[in-house]
Design an enzyme around this catalytic site. Structure first.
Site, PDB file in Angstrom:
ATOM      1  N   HIS A   1      41.382  45.466  37.856  1.00  6.11           N
ATOM      2  CA  HIS A   1      42.677  44.940  38.650  1.00  6.11           C
ATOM      3  C   HIS A   1      42.280  43.884  40.205  1.00  6.11           C
ATOM      4  CE1 HIS A   1      46.745  45.618  39.585  1.00  6.11           C
ATOM      5  NE2 HIS A   1      46.720  46.192  40.747  1.00  6.11           N
TER       6      HIS A   1
ATOM      7  N   HIS B   1      47.497  37.588  42.885  1.00  3.65           N
ATOM      8  CA  HIS B   1      48.002  38.391  42.405  1.00  3.65           C
ATOM      9  C   HIS B   1      48.550  37.898  42.159  1.00  3.65           C
ATOM     10  CE1 HIS B   1      49.152  42.336  41.120  1.00  3.65           C
ATOM     11  NE2 HIS B   1      48.635  43.120  41.472  1.00  3.65           N
TER      12      HIS B   1
ATOM     13  N   CYS C   1      53.057  45.447  38.982  1.00  4.24           N
ATOM     14  CA  CYS C   1      51.911  44.603  38.214  1.00  4.24           C
ATOM     15  C   CYS C   1      51.693  45.091  36.741  1.00  4.24           C
ATOM     16  CB  CYS C   1      50.533  45.134  39.305  1.00  4.24           C
ATOM     17  SG  CYS C   1      51.181  44.891  40.861  1.00  4.24           S
TER      18      CYS C   1
ATOM     19  N   LYS D   1      41.608  37.606  40.601  1.00  6.25           N
ATOM     20  CA  LYS D   1      42.992  37.418  41.750  1.00  6.25           C
ATOM     21  C   LYS D   1      41.927  36.658  42.418  1.00  6.25           C
ATOM     22  CE  LYS D   1      45.799  41.595  41.029  1.00  6.25           C
ATOM     23  NZ  LYS D   1      44.544  42.069  38.561  1.00  6.25           N
TER      24      LYS D   1
END
Length: 420
Positions: free
Chosen positions: A306, A343, A166, A338
């Protein structure tokens, strides 16, 4: 050696929120979720029946149909995003030396859909002998999007893809940034693409218990920093970012969105899939990025985290931010886009870097959606500003984007307002 300055001169996107940059950005600011029931395959055998899927995608509207058949869905997305970004930056101008234009375009998984299709076809027809498509390998490999973009536009500079789960497209953006500031290219086309809403993608992440199973309410399933979060929502798409050496951009009169200030990388050295509970790798990557940018923590106004909406990951990232930023953490806006895009795996860093670039340009921070009053996790410090549910206007001098990947791969990039 004096490092060259690097600016952003073009953007392109195809995401669950829109098939271009303008629509995607508008949806982010309005707090729109891209989650909906999956239509790409029958999900009845799986625990998760939804994702942030790009609906009604017809590659033939963007790519010659003969060529489109040679591309996995992820590479089709890459070419769509690149087409918009190249036009936005006016890179087809004959005055540009294409020997000095490179491509670093990334994917975490690559052509997983092609792999499924071809192996399935092989076993369905194995009694007739091998029947694998001659384009099987070129369609599947995760570096091929960079190759196709290069061939499409004749860009003969450095050309490769990065793979770090990722963190892939953030690592790729930092690599592209370094190539320009070291004088090895004038312009770099960078970004990421992913198309893993497939049987293997959803089934594999379900087996790990990583995905949300909130099938009754897909649009509220991704809820970073909330106590009721139960996993991430898969997304797909691509974002392309054009980086350019400042003097080169000024000489040709290119528009400038923002300046790239620095980037960092680190490893957790802890666990196959989980981040370190105290955020050790996350702390290190943010500090490395700040050092590379020659900036103080107090100069950052926004962090696109994140923030995947997983039980373990969210609290550890908050701990890392508090440690790196200290009292300045309370002055930050923090958000997880996200919660809206899902994601996008290897493309996550690119779409989140784009959000940071546009936040810096427009002085507005997109929200973290789906947080309800009282849905608080005792492991998360709510004295920080997570930009819950509504975009917030503020001066954004500089923004930092975090991406963390399986294997403990951490990457971070910082963008700031361009000042002559």
């Amino acid at each position: 050696m004096k490092l060259k300055r690097v600016v952003v001169t073009g953007l392109g996107a195809i995401t669950p929120l829109g098939k271009d940059v303008e629509t995607t950005w508008k949806s982010l600011i309005e707090g729109i979720s891209g989650a909906k029931p999956i239509t790409l395959f029958d999900t009845s055998k799986f625990k998760t029946h939804f994702a942030c899927e790009i609906s009604d995608f017809n590659p033939n509207l963007y790519i010659d149909p003969k060529e489109a058949r040679k591309l996995d869905r992820y590479a089709q997305f890459a070419l769509v995003a690149a087409k918009e970004a190249v036009a936005d930056a006016d890179l087809t101008n004959e005055a540009i030396n294409t020997d000095r234009v490179g491509v670093v375009f990334s994917s975490g998984i690559g052509g997983i859909g092609t792999f499924e299709q071809e192996i399935g076809e092989y076993f369905r027809t194995e009694d007739k002998g091998p029947r694998l498509n001659p384009f099987f390998i070129p369609k599947m490999i995760s570096d091929i999007a960079a190759g196709h973009i290069s061939m499409q536009y004749g860009f003969r500079g450095p050309n490769f893809g990065t793979v770090s789960a990722c963190a892939s497209s953030t690592n790729g953006m930092v690599a592209a940034f370094d190539l320009i500031r070291l004088g090895k290219a004038d312009i770099m086309v960078t970004g990421g693409a992913e198309a893993a809403i497939t049987i293997a993608g959803i089934g594999g992440f379900n087996a790990m218990k990583a995905l949300s199973t909130r099938n009754d309410s897909p649009e509220t399933a991704s809820r970073p920093f909330s106590a009721s979060r139960d996993g991430f929502v898969m997304g797909e798409g691509a974002v392309c970012i054009i980086l350019e050496e400042l003097e080169h951009a000024l000489a040709r009169g290119a528009k400038i969105y923002a300046e790239v200030a620095g980037g960092g990388a680190s490893g957790d050295a802890y666990h196959l899939t989980a981040s370190h509970p105290e955020g050790l790798g996350a702390k290190l990557v943010m500090r490395n990025a700040l050092q590379d940018a020659n900036m103080q923590a107090s100069e950052i106004d926004y962090i696109n985290v994140h923030g995947t909406s997983t039980p373990v990951g969210d609290p550890s990232e908050v701990k890392a931010i508090k440690d790196v930023f200290g009292e300045d953490a309370k002055k930050l806006n923090i958000s997880s886009t996200k919660s809206m895009t899902g994601h996008m795996l290897g493309a996550a860093g690119a779409v989140e870097a784009m959000a940071c670039i546009l936040s810096v340009q427009n002085d507005i921070v997109p929200p973290t959606i789906n947080h309800a009053k009282g849905d608080d996790d005792p492991e998360i410090d709510y004295n920080l500003n997570y930009t819950f549910n509504q975009a917030q206007k503020r001066t954004v001098r500089a923004a930092l984007s975090n991406t963390f990947g399986f294997g403990g791969h951490n990457a971070c990039v910082i963008v700031k307002k361009y000042v002559k």
